[in-house]
Design an enzyme around this catalytic site. Structure first.
Site, short mmCIF file in Angstrom:
data_model
loop_
_atom_site.label_atom_id
_atom_site.label_comp_id
_atom_site.label_asym_id
_atom_site.label_seq_id
_atom_site.Cartn_x
_atom_site.Cartn_y
_atom_site.Cartn_z
N ARG A 1 68.94 22.75 44.94
CA ARG A 1 69.50 22.64 46.29
C ARG A 1 70.25 23.91 46.71
O ARG A 1 70.80 24.63 45.88
CB ARG A 1 70.47 21.45 46.35
N CYS B 1 73.05 24.98 49.97
CA CYS B 1 73.85 24.48 51.08
C CYS B 1 74.56 25.68 51.71
O CYS B 1 75.33 26.37 51.04
CB CYS B 1 74.86 23.43 50.62
#
Length: 215
Positions: free
Chosen positions: A193, A195
């Site tokens: 991930r 972000c």
């Protein structure tokens, strides 16, 4: 090169014939001696030219064979051909995904694209199946993004559990903790991930999520 040698060879042959017939070989004296010397010299030159012509032909044949080998048999050539075929096949197998169970595209793009055994899901914003933005806190809006991703992946024949990479965009990093709490419920297998904080997102939403999953 062969052409030049051939012309020189023909010129020498012409000179040899001229020397042979214009000078009487039976005539005694200096003319006869000079004629013999000329004929001997001419024979040597002709032999040398023949050797050069043969060498040139061998060189050309060798270069042609080498070029053919590199073109058809070298590992680089085979690799490039394989990459081209793979690229062409991959392009022909690109399939757009659309479902009525997720937020419709807000522009000229697909909800997702299936290609090469993967599903690339476009960024999902907190909007319902009619494209209307939902109200609520950042947790509720994050949940709507995840619902849209799950619906798109299901329509593509996959599932959210097969997600391998997620990108999250926030307009305010103060929402990071609350977003994470909701996100963890949907992506329990913890895919890779990123972000990042951005200045602004489409339609003024505070969060957007995109994903890549396996078919």
């Amino acid at each position: 090169m062969v052409f030049c040698i051939r012309r020189a060879y023909r010129s020498e042959q012409a000179g040899f014939r001229a020397g042979k017939f214009l000078t009487n070989p039976t005539k005694a004296g200096r003319g006869h001696v000079n004629n013999l010397r000329y004929r001997s010299s001419t024979r040597k030159k002709v032999s040398l030219l023949l050797m050069l012509r043969s060498s040139a032909r061998i060189l050309l044949l060798s270069q042609a064979a080498s070029s053919s080998f590199i073109t058809s048999s070298s590992p680089v050539s085979r690799l490039q051909s394989a990459q081209f075929r793979t690229s062409a096949r991959t392009m022909s197998e690109m399939t757009p995904v659309f479902t009525k169970d997720a937020c419709p595209p807000a522009g000229p793009y697909s909800q997702a694209i299936k290609a090469n055994g993967q599903i690339f899901v476009s960024g999902q914003i907190p909007a319902d199946v009619n494209g209307n933005l939902i109200e609520g806190n950042i947790g509720q809006k994050t949940e709507q993004c995840c619902k849209n991703i799950a619906a798109v992946l299901e329509a593509a024949g996959s599932s959210i559990q097969k997600t391998v990479k997620v990108n999250i965009f926030l307009t305010n990093m103060a929402d990071f903790a609350e977003m994470n709490e909701t996100y963890a419920k949907w992506f329990a297998h913890k895919p890779a991930r990123s972000c990042v904080a951005v200045a602004q997102l489409p339609k003024g939403v505070p969060v957007e999520i995109e994903a890549i999953a396996l078919q």
